[in-house]
Write a protein that holds these residues in place. Structure first.
Motif, PDB file in Angstrom:
ATOM      1  N   ALA A   1     -41.930 -13.381-124.415  1.00 47.78           N
ATOM      2  CA  ALA A   1     -42.703 -14.527-123.939  1.00 47.78           C
ATOM      3  C   ALA A   1     -42.096 -15.113-122.668  1.00 47.78           C
ATOM      4  N   GLY A   2     -40.779 -15.251-122.649  1.00 50.39           N
ATOM      5  CA  GLY A   2     -40.110 -15.824-121.482  1.00 50.39           C
ATOM      6  C   GLY A   2     -40.244 -14.959-120.251  1.00 50.39           C
ATOM      7  N   SER A   3     -40.110 -13.658-120.420  1.00 51.11           N
ATOM      8  CA  SER A   3     -40.227 -12.777-119.261  1.00 51.11           C
ATOM      9  C   SER A   3     -41.651 -12.782-118.711  1.00 51.11           C
ATOM     10  N   MET A   4     -42.629 -12.833-119.591  1.00 52.67           N
ATOM     11  CA  MET A   4     -44.001 -12.865-119.110  1.00 52.67           C
ATOM     12  C   MET A   4     -44.333 -14.196-118.427  1.00 52.67           C
ATOM     13  N   LEU A   5     -43.840 -15.295-118.985  1.00 49.89           N
ATOM     14  CA  LEU A   5     -44.052 -16.585-118.325  1.00 49.89           C
ATOM     15  C   LEU A   5     -43.364 -16.626-116.971  1.00 49.89           C
ATOM     16  N   PHE A   6     -42.148 -16.074-116.896  1.00 47.30           N
ATOM     17  CA  PHE A   6     -41.434 -16.003-115.626  1.00 47.30           C
ATOM     18  C   PHE A   6     -42.208 -15.160-114.624  1.00 47.30           C
ATOM     19  N   TRP A   7     -42.744 -14.029-115.078  1.00 46.31           N
ATOM     20  CA  TRP A   7     -43.491 -13.148-114.181  1.00 46.31           C
ATOM     21  C   TRP A   7     -44.750 -13.843-113.653  1.00 46.31           C
ATOM     22  N   ILE A   8     -45.474 -14.505-114.547  1.00 49.43           N
ATOM     23  CA  ILE A   8     -46.692 -15.207-114.129  1.00 49.43           C
ATOM     24  C   ILE A   8     -46.356 -16.311-113.131  1.00 49.43           C
ATOM     25  N   ALA A   9     -45.304 -17.078-113.417  1.00 54.89           N
ATOM     26  CA  ALA A   9     -44.906 -18.158-112.512  1.00 54.89           C
ATOM     27  C   ALA A   9     -44.458 -17.600-111.168  1.00 54.89           C
ATOM     28  N   ALA A  10     -43.708 -16.507-111.191  1.00 58.30           N
ATOM     29  CA  ALA A  10     -43.228 -15.918-109.933  1.00 58.30           C
ATOM     30  C   ALA A  10     -44.390 -15.375-109.105  1.00 58.30           C
ATOM     31  N   GLN A  11     -45.381 -14.790-109.762  1.00 62.02           N
ATOM     32  CA  GLN A  11     -46.538 -14.271-109.039  1.00 62.02           C
ATOM     33  C   GLN A  11     -47.371 -15.394-108.440  1.00 62.02           C
ATOM     34  N   TRP A  12     -47.330 -16.549-109.060  1.00 60.86           N
ATOM     35  CA  TRP A  12     -48.101 -17.685-108.575  1.00 60.86           C
ATOM     36  C   TRP A  12     -47.349 -18.424-107.468  1.00 60.86           C
ATOM     37  N   VAL A  13     -46.035 -18.613-107.660  1.00 61.76           N
ATOM     38  CA  VAL A  13     -45.236 -19.399-106.719  1.00 61.76           C
ATOM     39  C   VAL A  13     -44.809 -18.570-105.510  1.00 61.76           C
ATOM     40  N   GLY A  14     -44.600 -17.266-105.692  1.00 62.17           N
ATOM     41  CA  GLY A  14     -44.116 -16.417-104.607  1.00 62.17           C
ATOM     42  C   GLY A  14     -44.926 -16.521-103.328  1.00 62.17           C
ATOM     43  N   PRO A  15     -46.229 -16.325-103.374  1.00 65.84           N
ATOM     44  CA  PRO A  15     -47.017 -16.434-102.138  1.00 65.84           C
ATOM     45  C   PRO A  15     -47.016 -17.845-101.545  1.00 65.84           C
ATOM     46  N   MET A  16     -46.914 -18.852-102.396  1.00 68.22           N
ATOM     47  CA  MET A  16     -46.876 -20.230-101.897  1.00 68.22           C
ATOM     48  C   MET A  16     -45.619 -20.477-101.061  1.00 68.22           C
ATOM     49  N   LEU A  17     -44.523 -19.844-101.471  1.00 70.36           N
ATOM     50  CA  LEU A  17     -43.267 -19.997-100.748  1.00 70.36           C
ATOM     51  C   LEU A  17     -43.131 -18.996 -99.604  1.00 70.36           C
ATOM     52  N   GLY A  18     -44.034 -18.084 -99.522  1.00 69.50           N
ATOM     53  CA  GLY A  18     -44.002 -17.086 -98.469  1.00 69.50           C
ATOM     54  C   GLY A  18     -42.940 -16.019 -98.685  1.00 69.50           C
ATOM     55  N   LEU A  19     -42.640 -15.715 -99.945  1.00 61.22           N
ATOM     56  CA  LEU A  19     -41.648 -14.683-100.239  1.00 61.22           C
ATOM     57  C   LEU A  19     -42.191 -13.301 -99.887  1.00 61.22           C
ATOM     58  N   PRO A  20     -41.341 -12.448 -99.312  1.00 60.94           N
ATOM     59  CA  PRO A  20     -41.791 -11.086 -98.991  1.00 60.94           C
ATOM     60  C   PRO A  20     -42.126 -10.289-100.255  1.00 60.94           C
ATOM     61  N   GLY A  21     -42.871  -9.227-100.074  1.00 63.10           N
ATOM     62  CA  GLY A  21     -43.291  -8.393-101.191  1.00 63.10           C
ATOM     63  C   GLY A  21     -42.145  -7.732-101.916  1.00 63.10           C
ATOM     64  N   ARG A  22     -41.021  -7.499-101.226  1.00 63.90           N
ATOM     65  CA  ARG A  22     -39.885  -6.857-101.889  1.00 63.90           C
ATOM     66  C   ARG A  22     -39.320  -7.729-103.006  1.00 63.90           C
ATOM     67  N   TYR A  23     -39.444  -9.051-102.880  1.00 65.85           N
ATOM     68  CA  TYR A  23     -38.994  -9.921-103.963  1.00 65.85           C
ATOM     69  C   TYR A  23     -39.929  -9.826-105.163  1.00 65.85           C
ATOM     70  N   ALA A  24     -41.206  -9.674-104.890  1.00 62.17           N
ATOM     71  CA  ALA A  24     -42.164  -9.475-105.986  1.00 62.17           C
ATOM     72  C   ALA A  24     -41.847  -8.182-106.726  1.00 62.17           C
ATOM     73  N   LEU A  25     -41.500  -7.142-105.983  1.00 66.54           N
ATOM     74  CA  LEU A  25     -41.125  -5.878-106.611  1.00 66.54           C
ATOM     75  C   LEU A  25     -39.849  -6.042-107.440  1.00 66.54           C
TER      76      LEU A  25
END
Length: 74
Positions: free
Chosen positions: A21-45
């Motif tokens: 549950a925690g890893s999935m919540l972290f993944w969902i939050a990271a996918q949502w917040v990442g583009p807002m912060l302008g993180l490069p795609g390598r961080y998403a990977l």
């Protein structure tokens, strides 16, 4: 299976559930917040690989729990 082993197995199961549950919540939050912060795609990977590692670990531990319960049944 003894009472202590049952409790340990239940504790392991709860911990695996929290990791999943925690890893999935972290993944969902990271996918949502990442583009807002302008993180490069390598961080998403990197985040994707970390979550996959956590889910693989959870699968291995779940298999170990299943084997332990099956071996102690009979």
């Amino acid at each position: 299976m003894g009472r202590d082993q049952d409790q340990q197995t239940a504790r392991q199961g709860r911990f695996v559930a929290l990791v999943i549950a925690g890893s999935m919540l972290f993944w969902i939050a990271a996918q949502w917040v990442g583009p807002m912060l302008g993180l490069p795609g390598r961080y998403a990977l990197l985040i994707d690989l970390a979550v996959l590692a956590a889910l693989f670990w959870a699968m291995v531990v779940t298999y170990q729990i299943w084997r332990k319960r099956r071996d102690n049944e009979g």
